[in-house]
Design a protein around this motif. Structure first.
Motif: not given
Length: 381
Positions: A32-34, A64-69, A115-120, A175-180
């Motif tokens: 659930c936490e993912q 890393s962490v990706v912060f989309i806004c 396609f990314h070589e590394t993932f956040p 890798c976790k996905l968090l939306l607001s």
């Protein structure tokens, strides 16, 4: 777990009773936490909680962490920082800010995720619902519920991307996905959409005594965050003023209009001029650049630079001083599709347009040209 949204001193207080609500690991299992949603009313601290979540994940992981806004919305409501966290901390270097304008940018990002070589270690999307514009979505799908369709398709892409990453056996972590998202009262249809794709939903509610309650779904387990504790624990640099100027490219000097505007707030004029000139050296001299400067009370500053407006480029290309007073009836000048294409290539470099296709930018520029009374030709006669 709920304590992922809080710094260690707040998380530790859960077990001592300072913040009621005992949360165990079985309360939110790893599956659930993912994928999670943080929902709440306007101005309740969602962005600050997301940023604390990003900070915690970056500190605990080597990835890393990706912060989309949306950049403009982020600049208008900067997140708070917990006291004791220095803005110059190296941990912030592991948080990659990604600015998008609409749902098309979101879809492109997650469609190419594998396609990314590394993932956040985490992907965080602030104000997810604000990326979906009603009119654009309705026109795209030819349906009054086009926004719902666009959200469902994007959520499906998001979940597929996260499932793909977490399914790879050679990954070191999850890798976790968090939306607001912001809710205005009860939104049963919107919640139904989110529950279909996100197994874990946290809701912020206003309590009668002025505090906020952060709870998982409709569960009775909740963590109460007193308003007074948040005000003491959360800080951000106080802003003295926001200064908007138009400065020629590569020609910033400690003279009017730059000198008086920055001098009244005791900002470092030479540092601004040097940085501005370096950023705008690729433009022709005398090109008017729009600058937005945020002056802080500690005499520091940040600034953003935007290329000239589309109307400025169109007037230069057509060789006119102003547009038509009667567009559609009086032609003020002519330009070619090549002009439109060249202007679109320049505007695509702006932060707000870098994820838009050249075709869509060209269509927007043609619309502006028509509104100015310009005639767009395939080539000059």
């Amino acid at each position: 777990m709920v304590d992922q949204f809080f710094p260690s001193k707040f998380a530790g207080s859960m077990s001592t009773g300072e913040i009621p609500g005992e949360i165990s690991s079985k309360y939110m299992p790893e599956k659930c936490e993912q994928m999670m949603l943080l929902s709440g009313p306007p101005c309740c601290g969602k962005t600050s909680l997301l940023f604390q979540f990003a900070y915690n994940r970056a500190r605990e992981s080597s990835d890393s962490v990706v912060f989309i806004c949306n950049k403009q919305r982020m600049e208008n409501k900067l997140p708070f920082l917990i006291q004791g966290i220095a803005p110059s901390s190296d941990i912030f270097n592991k948080i990659q800010m990604k600015y998008l304008e609409d749902d098309e940018g979101l879809k492109k990002y997650f469609a190419a995720f594998h396609f990314h070589e590394t993932f956040p270690t985490a992907v965080i999307i602030d104000d997810f619902g604000e990326f979906f514009h009603d009119r654009n979505c309705q026109e795209r799908y030819g349906n009054q519920r086009g926004r719902d369709l666009a959200m469902v398709r994007t959520l499906a892409l998001c979940r597929d991307a996260i499932d793909y990453v977490n399914g790879k056996q050679n990954l070191r972590g999850t890798c976790k996905l968090l939306l607001s998202d912001t809710h205005h009262g009860d939104s049963p249809r919107l919640l139904f959409i989110y529950k279909r794709w996100l197994p874990c939903i946290f809701t912020i509610k206003v309590h009668v005594n002025g505090s906020f309650l952060l709870s998982k779904g409709d569960s009775s387990h909740a963590v109460r965050r007193p308003m007074s504790a948040l005000k003491e624990g959360l800080t951000r640099r106080p802003v003295a003023a926001t200064i908007k100027l138009t400065v020629p490219a590569g020609q910033a000097r400690p003279a009017p209009p730059v000198g008086p505007a920055l001098g009244q707030y005791r900002l470092n004029l030479m540092a601004f001029c040097k940085d501005f000139n370096a950023r705008t050296q690729k433009y022709k001299p005398e090109t008017p650049m729009a600058v937005s400067i945020t002056a802080y009370k500690d005499n520091t500053f940040d600034f953003t630079v935007k290329s000239p407006s589309v109307t400025w480029y169109l007037k230069k290309a057509a060789g006119i001083e102003s547009g038509s007073s009667k567009p559609g009836h009086v032609v003020s000048g002519t330009i070619t599709l090549k002009h439109i294409y060249e202007i679109a290539k320049v505007k695509q470099q702006d932060p707000y347009c870098q994820y838009k296709s050249l075709e869509s930018i060209c269509k927007s520029i043609i619309g502006t040209a028509n509104a100015m009374g310009l005639k767009v030709l395939k080539e000059l006669e």
